[in-house]
Design an enzyme around this catalytic site. Structure first.
Site, short mmCIF file in Angstrom:
data_model
loop_
_atom_site.label_atom_id
_atom_site.label_comp_id
_atom_site.label_asym_id
_atom_site.label_seq_id
_atom_site.Cartn_x
_atom_site.Cartn_y
_atom_site.Cartn_z
N HIS A 7 -17.50 -10.95 -29.20
CA HIS A 7 -18.05 -10.38 -27.97
C HIS A 7 -19.24 -9.46 -28.23
CE1 HIS A 7 -18.39 -8.03 -24.26
NE2 HIS A 7 -18.04 -9.18 -23.69
N ALA A 40 10.05 -13.39 -35.54
CA ALA A 40 9.62 -12.01 -35.32
C ALA A 40 8.23 -11.75 -35.90
CB ALA A 40 10.62 -11.06 -35.94
N ALA A 52 9.01 -16.08 -39.30
CA ALA A 52 8.65 -14.70 -38.99
C ALA A 52 7.34 -14.31 -39.67
CB ALA A 52 9.77 -13.76 -39.44
N THR A 87 -2.87 -20.54 -36.29
CA THR A 87 -4.30 -20.69 -35.99
C THR A 87 -4.67 -22.12 -35.63
OG1 THR A 87 -4.82 -21.12 -38.31
CG2 THR A 87 -4.91 -18.82 -37.57
N LYS A 88 -3.78 -23.07 -35.94
CA LYS A 88 -4.03 -24.50 -35.68
C LYS A 88 -2.77 -25.12 -35.12
CE LYS A 88 -7.57 -25.07 -39.05
NZ LYS A 88 -7.89 -24.93 -40.40
#
Length: 182
Positions: free
Chosen positions: A71, A92, A110, A115-116
């Site tokens: 951003h 968790a 956990a 990410t994929k």
């Protein structure tokens, strides 16, 4: 009525939302969703999140449908849909990032960072999360381990009003091994 309004205000101030509030904002959640303490479903883009039936989150699971890392540089925040299939367990402290699908009947270990996409019927874990085994192999391994491990009934839980004697027994029996509890 006043109590409900105050609760909404407190959640809003603390940045917390109930499942009902997130649904009103567009979140899609199936039947038997069981989130444990401290979960977070991205309230700023919750309409991009879809959770199937019979899904369990361990404590402190986060699901994000946005990534603001660019951003400041680009002036835009990345966003993406997140789909969590049916019969999924997310362990968790795991984080599920935008533009990810987790297939049906999968387990996320956990502390994982997803990410994929994760295919159906697998166990995955790590940072970034990677497939570790098939669900069938994981079940088979645990069934074998159960043959030589202590097995405990509900009497050995808080909901079963565990006694001090049973707590001590469990401590002793689990010194150097895993056990299984109902």
């Amino acid at each position: 009525m006043l109590k409900r309004i105050l609760k909404k205000i407190i959640y809003r101030i603390r940045g917390e939302y109930t499942i009902a509030q997130l649904r009103e904002m567009g979140l899609r959640v199936g039947k038997n969703f069981d989130p444990q303490l401290g979960y977070e479903l991205d309230p700023s883009h919750c309409w991009l999140i879809e959770i199937g039936d019979n899904v369990t989150f361990g404590p402190h699971v986060q699901v994000l449908a946005h990534d603001a890392s660019m951003h400041n540089v680009l002036g835009y925040t990345k966003i993406g849909r997140v789909r969590i299939g049916n019969n999924v367990f997310i362990g968790a402290g795991s984080i599920v990032l935008p533009n990810v699908q987790i297939g049906d009947n999968s387990i996320v270990g956990a502390g994982s960072v997803v990410t994929k996409d994760i295919p159906p019927n697998v166990v995955c874990g790590g940072n970034p999360a990677k497939v570790i085994s098939t669900l069938d192999d994981f079940i088979k391994k645990n069934r074998e381990q159960m043959k030589e491990s202590p097995l405990y009934s509900e009497d050995y839980t808080l909901r079963g009003n565990i006694s001090e004697q049973k707590k001590n027994k469990q401590r002793e029996e689990l010194k150097n091994k895993i056990g299984y509890i109902v």
